[in-house]
Write a protein that holds these residues in place. Structure first.
Motif, PDB file in Angstrom:
ATOM      1  N   HIS A 138      39.282  37.676  49.348  1.00  0.00           N
ATOM      2  CA  HIS A 138      38.367  38.415  48.217  1.00  0.00           C
ATOM      3  C   HIS A 138      39.362  38.689  47.153  1.00  0.00           C
ATOM      4  N   VAL A 139      38.893  38.077  45.885  1.00  0.00           N
ATOM      5  CA  VAL A 139      39.721  38.182  44.690  1.00  0.00           C
ATOM      6  C   VAL A 139      39.041  38.910  43.641  1.00  0.00           C
ATOM      7  N   THR A 140      39.824  39.760  43.137  1.00  0.00           N
ATOM      8  CA  THR A 140      38.958  40.622  41.866  1.00  0.00           C
ATOM      9  C   THR A 140      39.488  40.124  40.759  1.00  0.00           C
ATOM     10  N   LEU A 141      38.517  39.570  39.871  1.00  0.00           N
ATOM     11  CA  LEU A 141      38.728  39.168  38.579  1.00  0.00           C
ATOM     12  C   LEU A 141      37.804  39.793  37.734  1.00  0.00           C
ATOM     13  N   PRO A 142      38.268  39.677  36.351  1.00  0.00           N
ATOM     14  CA  PRO A 142      37.252  40.310  35.262  1.00  0.00           C
ATOM     15  C   PRO A 142      35.692  39.986  35.492  1.00  0.00           C
ATOM     16  N   LYS A 143      34.823  40.942  35.358  1.00  0.00           N
ATOM     17  CA  LYS A 143      33.444  40.609  35.630  1.00  0.00           C
ATOM     18  C   LYS A 143      32.720  39.495  34.529  1.00  0.00           C
TER      19      LYS A 143
ATOM     20  N   PRO B 259      33.820  33.226  33.661  1.00  0.00           N
ATOM     21  CA  PRO B 259      32.532  32.194  34.282  1.00  0.00           C
ATOM     22  C   PRO B 259      32.937  31.366  35.622  1.00  0.00           C
ATOM     23  N   PRO B 260      32.182  31.071  36.152  1.00  0.00           N
ATOM     24  CA  PRO B 260      32.623  30.416  37.542  1.00  0.00           C
ATOM     25  C   PRO B 260      33.113  28.901  37.090  1.00  0.00           C
ATOM     26  N   SER B 261      32.932  28.396  35.995  1.00  0.00           N
ATOM     27  CA  SER B 261      33.320  27.208  35.648  1.00  0.00           C
ATOM     28  C   SER B 261      34.693  27.080  35.466  1.00  0.00           C
ATOM     29  N   VAL B 262      35.509  28.186  34.916  1.00  0.00           N
ATOM     30  CA  VAL B 262      37.036  28.158  34.854  1.00  0.00           C
ATOM     31  C   VAL B 262      37.658  28.303  36.323  1.00  0.00           C
ATOM     32  N   ILE B 263      37.055  28.822  37.081  1.00  0.00           N
ATOM     33  CA  ILE B 263      37.719  28.988  38.546  1.00  0.00           C
ATOM     34  C   ILE B 263      38.093  27.920  39.422  1.00  0.00           C
ATOM     35  N   ARG B 264      39.527  27.837  39.505  1.00  0.00           N
ATOM     36  CA  ARG B 264      39.820  26.529  40.305  1.00  0.00           C
ATOM     37  C   ARG B 264      40.469  27.218  41.626  1.00  0.00           C
ATOM     38  N   LEU B 265      39.743  26.542  42.969  1.00  0.00           N
ATOM     39  CA  LEU B 265      40.248  26.955  44.232  1.00  0.00           C
ATOM     40  C   LEU B 265      40.902  25.802  44.763  1.00  0.00           C
TER      41      LEU B 265
ATOM     42  N   HIS C 179      45.280  28.615  46.703  1.00  0.00           N
ATOM     43  CA  HIS C 179      45.687  29.152  45.369  1.00  0.00           C
ATOM     44  C   HIS C 179      44.299  29.211  44.500  1.00  0.00           C
ATOM     45  N   VAL C 180      44.206  30.226  43.525  1.00  0.00           N
ATOM     46  CA  VAL C 180      43.035  30.374  42.778  1.00  0.00           C
ATOM     47  C   VAL C 180      43.658  30.505  41.564  1.00  0.00           C
ATOM     48  N   ASP C 181      43.187  29.994  40.445  1.00  0.00           N
ATOM     49  CA  ASP C 181      43.219  30.292  39.051  1.00  0.00           C
ATOM     50  C   ASP C 181      41.951  30.048  38.070  1.00  0.00           C
ATOM     51  N   THR C 182      42.211  30.691  37.044  1.00  0.00           N
ATOM     52  CA  THR C 182      41.218  30.532  35.881  1.00  0.00           C
ATOM     53  C   THR C 182      41.787  29.638  34.811  1.00  0.00           C
ATOM     54  N   GLY C 183      42.617  28.970  34.832  1.00  0.00           N
ATOM     55  CA  GLY C 183      43.364  28.024  34.010  1.00  0.00           C
ATOM     56  C   GLY C 183      43.830  29.098  32.607  1.00  0.00           C
ATOM     57  N   LYS C 184      43.486  28.727  31.535  1.00  0.00           N
ATOM     58  CA  LYS C 184      43.986  29.758  30.430  1.00  0.00           C
ATOM     59  C   LYS C 184      42.998  30.683  30.133  1.00  0.00           C
TER      60      LYS C 184
ATOM     61  N   ASN D 260      30.421  37.064  42.097  1.00  0.00           N
ATOM     62  CA  ASN D 260      29.514  38.267  41.894  1.00  0.00           C
ATOM     63  C   ASN D 260      30.136  39.210  40.989  1.00  0.00           C
ATOM     64  N   GLY D 261      29.802  39.080  39.745  1.00  0.00           N
ATOM     65  CA  GLY D 261      30.559  40.153  38.794  1.00  0.00           C
ATOM     66  C   GLY D 261      32.229  40.308  38.884  1.00  0.00           C
ATOM     67  N   GLY D 262      32.839  39.146  38.929  1.00  0.00           N
ATOM     68  CA  GLY D 262      34.007  38.930  39.053  1.00  0.00           C
ATOM     69  C   GLY D 262      34.499  39.142  40.406  1.00  0.00           C
ATOM     70  N   GLN D 263      33.841  39.267  41.374  1.00  0.00           N
ATOM     71  CA  GLN D 263      34.370  39.600  42.736  1.00  0.00           C
ATOM     72  C   GLN D 263      34.092  38.247  43.361  1.00  0.00           C
ATOM     73  N   LEU D 264      35.195  37.456  43.855  1.00  0.00           N
ATOM     74  CA  LEU D 264      35.242  36.168  44.120  1.00  0.00           C
ATOM     75  C   LEU D 264      35.371  36.342  45.792  1.00  0.00           C
ATOM     76  N   LYS D 265      34.771  35.733  46.519  1.00  0.00           N
ATOM     77  CA  LYS D 265      34.792  35.589  48.260  1.00  0.00           C
ATOM     78  C   LYS D 265      34.696  34.298  48.347  1.00  0.00           C
ATOM     79  N   VAL D 266      35.893  33.927  48.939  1.00  0.00           N
ATOM     80  CA  VAL D 266      35.804  32.720  49.655  1.00  0.00           C
ATOM     81  C   VAL D 266      36.030  32.626  51.215  1.00  0.00           C
ATOM     82  N   CYS D 267      35.355  31.776  51.750  1.00  0.00           N
ATOM     83  CA  CYS D 267      35.278  31.795  53.367  1.00  0.00           C
ATOM     84  C   CYS D 267      35.946  30.552  53.821  1.00  0.00           C
TER      85      CYS D 267
END
Length: 125
Positions: free
Chosen positions: A53-58, A61-67, A75-80, A110-117
């Motif tokens: 569970h990763v908390t990102l700003p609300k 956009p999903p397109s910038v998230i790299r898993l 590793h999770v990042d949002t690029g720049k 969901n609103g900046g809440q990233l859940k990965v399983c």
């Protein structure tokens, strides 16, 4: 001969300044370009699933998230985006995650809440 004496004196010429510079680089310095580490948690369910569970700003956009999941962690990042959020976290101790090359992890945003399983290696699907 004289060659031997030259070789012996070489190591002692090393300036003592190298020791101090090493300790400085080891200390974490909050550089302006340093990535922001998002708040996150990892839970292992009884069904053999690892939930991240990763908390990102609300507004993320999903397109910038790299898993990226690796055998030693994920590793999770949002690029720049947003100043560059970046997270590197190891898997929980004793947990071997089932990674299939090319298989996407199950992720929900969901609103900046990233859940990965992820599935634990050896657990029944």
């Amino acid at each position: 001969g004289p060659k031997g004496s030259i070789a012996k004196s070489a190591p002692s010429k090393t300036p003592p300044s190298t020791k101090t510079s090493n300790s400085n680089s080891a200390a974490p310095s909050p550089a302006a370009g340093a990535p922001r580490v998002p708040v996150h948690s990892i839970k292992v369910s009884k069904k053999g699933l690892v939930w991240i569970h990763v908390t990102l700003p609300k507004s993320v956009p999903p397109s910038v998230i790299r898993l990226d999941a690796k055998p030693h962690g994920f590793h999770v990042d949002t690029g720049k985006w947003g100043g560059g959020y970046s997270l590197d976290a190891p898997w929980p101790e004793g947990v071997k995650v089932h990674l299939v090359e090319g298989e996407e992890a199950e992720a929900q945003l969901n609103g900046g809440q990233l859940k990965v399983c992820f599935r634990v290696e050896g657990a029944e699907p």
